[in-house]
Write a protein that holds these residues in place. Structure first.
Motif, short mmCIF file in Angstrom:
data_model
loop_
_atom_site.label_atom_id
_atom_site.label_comp_id
_atom_site.label_asym_id
_atom_site.label_seq_id
_atom_site.Cartn_x
_atom_site.Cartn_y
_atom_site.Cartn_z
N LEU A 1 0.84 -1.19 0.00
CA LEU A 1 0.00 0.00 0.00
C LEU A 1 0.89 1.25 0.00
O LEU A 1 1.80 1.40 0.81
CB LEU A 1 -0.90 -0.01 1.23
N GLU B 1 4.87 1.96 -5.43
CA GLU B 1 4.68 1.88 -6.88
C GLU B 1 5.18 0.52 -7.36
O GLU B 1 6.29 0.11 -7.01
CB GLU B 1 5.43 3.01 -7.59
N ALA C 1 -6.19 -1.03 -12.35
CA ALA C 1 -6.04 0.43 -12.42
C ALA C 1 -6.86 0.96 -13.59
O ALA C 1 -6.94 0.28 -14.64
CB ALA C 1 -4.57 0.82 -12.60
N ARG D 1 0.70 3.20 -8.88
CA ARG D 1 0.78 3.58 -7.48
C ARG D 1 -0.37 2.90 -6.74
O ARG D 1 -1.53 3.10 -7.05
CB ARG D 1 0.69 5.09 -7.30
N VAL D 2 -0.06 2.06 -5.76
CA VAL D 2 -1.06 1.27 -5.06
C VAL D 2 -1.80 2.13 -4.03
O VAL D 2 -1.19 2.66 -3.10
CB VAL D 2 -0.43 0.04 -4.38
N GLU D 3 -3.11 2.25 -4.22
CA GLU D 3 -3.94 3.05 -3.32
C GLU D 3 -4.93 2.23 -2.52
O GLU D 3 -5.58 2.72 -1.59
CB GLU D 3 -4.70 4.10 -4.15
N GLU D 4 -5.04 0.95 -2.88
CA GLU D 4 -5.95 0.04 -2.18
C GLU D 4 -5.37 -1.36 -2.24
O GLU D 4 -4.93 -1.82 -3.30
CB GLU D 4 -7.33 0.08 -2.84
N ARG E 1 -5.17 -2.28 -6.10
CA ARG E 1 -5.79 -1.32 -7.00
C ARG E 1 -5.07 0.02 -6.86
O ARG E 1 -4.66 0.41 -5.75
CB ARG E 1 -7.28 -1.14 -6.69
N GLY E 2 -4.92 0.72 -7.98
CA GLY E 2 -4.24 2.01 -7.92
C GLY E 2 -4.39 2.80 -9.18
O GLY E 2 -5.31 2.59 -9.97
N THR E 3 -3.42 3.70 -9.41
CA THR E 3 -3.45 4.61 -10.55
C THR E 3 -2.16 4.45 -11.34
O THR E 3 -1.07 4.35 -10.75
CB THR E 3 -3.58 6.07 -10.07
#
Length: 460
Positions: free
Chosen positions: A389, A392, A420, A439-442, A449-451
């Motif tokens: 979390l 990247e 993503a 970039r891991v956001e979850e 999951r990320g962006t």
């Protein structure tokens, strides 16, 4: 091999694959053979003139699924315009090898049976059935050929399975594989490297080396395992990502473990089947290692690659498993902290020693043990993903989510599934088979999951 001037030019085929990565590799060879003869692959049984089942017989559920599916096709109408009077159904893989012609007795609408040792015979057998010669079966006990010599059509152009051995010499008491895949045979190293180099030149980004026990590669050729040399040689071809499956703990050497620290392309993921954590159960399974030895291997691997993701196989309810035996297994799984565990309730396989052993453990007790294990596995997987979390990760893009075509899906170096949103201005056709940075956001139990924050490679 059948000439291209055959009725195959008018046929459409569908391949249904069950089981391990080796079956997936063999299925790609079936695609390659039939397409090279002019047949067209289709996505459904209903649209196919020929249906090929590549089967697994490791667990009873696979048998049940195959028999049910073949039987259900009996009254399924052929597509409009089919050149056949009835659909041709072929069964290959491990069930084909195990049962041979006996399958015709229980599956009257079956046309062709072939085994694991004679994949190349499939076109000839289909041609025989097509021409009205009746049902055809061929199951060889042993072959000197490798299916890798056959044409192929890979599922993904950027990823390749590369078998380095076939068969198995371990004879675990629960396992049918040595009886249906044969004794272990290793490919010549030059052949392996040549195939790997060809994949790299064709743009393949990830190679997975395959074998029932890759760690024992070369014992039949050189008198000792030389898997570490295979890793070095394939890495030298310039492949971006390298993986392997499956490893037997008794043959995992310090030399192989060291490669996780010296080969940048060797991904930080290891599948190391434990099967049980009780020494008594391991002995009855004929696994030839103890729980202590297994845990020492885990320590060595983590010392070389602290961020490595570990997965394993565990059998619950093996004949004679006591409450104490299960607790030992439960404690091993909890101690290691796997990123993924493939848990199975023991399935009796006729022809194996364990199939003859009595067991009076009630089914509900086995199920309770299984449920307990699954719970701790999920906790461990979730906890491991939390460590990523906010970081990247490099992702090899495979496609889009089945639920949302606007979300890309791929794999991290640790074999995690990553989601993503597609970055603005790009289509999945441009990104599939390339690398992006996410970039891991979850971090959930089974995926990240990320962006997308970086795009390294994209198609024109």
């Amino acid at each position: 091999m059948i000439s291209s001037q055959t009725p195959f030019m008018d046929l459409r085929f569908h391949v249904q694959t069950y089981g391990c990565q080796m079956n997936k590799h063999d299925s790609e060879r079936v695609f390659g053979m039939l397409e090279s003869l002019g047949a067209e692959a289709v996505d459904s049984i209903e649209a196919a003139d020929v249906v090929v089942f590549m089967t697994c017989c490791v667990r009873e559920a696979a048998d049940t699924r195959l028999f049910g599916q073949v039987a259900s096709m009996k009254n399924l109408p052929l597509r409009e315009g089919s050149p056949l009077s009835e659909r041709l159904v072929a069964v290959g893989g491990c069930i084909g090898q195990r049962d041979g012609e006996r399958l015709f007795e229980s599956l009257p609408n079956l046309s062709v049976v072939f085994g694991t040792q004679n994949l190349a015979s499939l076109p000839t057998l289909l041609q025989s059935a097509y021409s009205g010669a009746g049902k055809s079966a061929e199951v060889l006990e042993r072959s000197t050929a490798f299916s890798s010599d056959l044409p192929t059509n890979r599922e993904q152009p950027w990823a390749a399975w590369l078998p380095i051995t076939v068969g198995c010499d371990n004879f675990c008491t629960y396992c049918i594989v040595p009886h249906v895949r044969g004794r272990e045979r290793s490919r010549e190293l030059d052949d392996i490297v040549a195939e790997a180099r060809g994949y790299v030149e064709a743009g393949v980004k990830e190679i997975t080396l395959l074998g029932q026990n890759v760690n024992s590669y070369g014992r039949d050729l050189y008198g000792e395992p030389r898997f570490a040399e295979v890793l070095e040689a394939v890495a030298a071809t310039g492949i971006r990502r390298l993986r392997f499956a499956t490893s037997h703990p008794k043959d995992l050497t310090d030399e192989v473990i060291a490669k996780f620290g010296t080969l940048p392309c060797l991904m930080p993921y290891l599948h190391l089947p434990a099967q049980a954590g009780s020494d008594d159960v391991l002995k009855r399974m004929n696994r030839k290692y103890t729980a202590r030895h297994y845990l020492q291997l885990i320590e060595k691997v983590r010392a070389v690659r602290p961020d490595i993701a570990l997965s394993t196989d565990i059998i619950v309810g093996f004949p004679g498993e006591t409450a104490d035996d299960f607790e030992a297994t439960f404690n091993l799984v909890k101690s290691v902290g796997y990123s993924q565990v493939f848990t199975f309730i023991y399935s009796k396989r006729e022809g194996t020693p364990a199939a003859k052993w009595d067991d009076d453990t009630p089914r509900e007790v086995v199920q309770q043990r299984f449920d307990r294990l699954v719970e701790v596995v999920q906790e461990s997987a979730y906890r491991n993903n939390q460590t990523d979390l906010g970081t990247e990760v490099e992702v090899l893009v495979e496609g889009t989510s089945k639920r949302d075509a606007g979300v890309l899906v791929g794999k991290s170096p640790k074999n995690q599934t990553v989601h993503a949103p597609l970055p603005a201005g790009f289509t999945i056709d441009q990104l599939a088979g390339g690398f992006v940075t996410v970039r891991v956001e979850e971090a959930r139990t089974w995926y990240l999951r990320g962006t997308v924050v970086g795009i390294e490679e994209a198609s024109a």
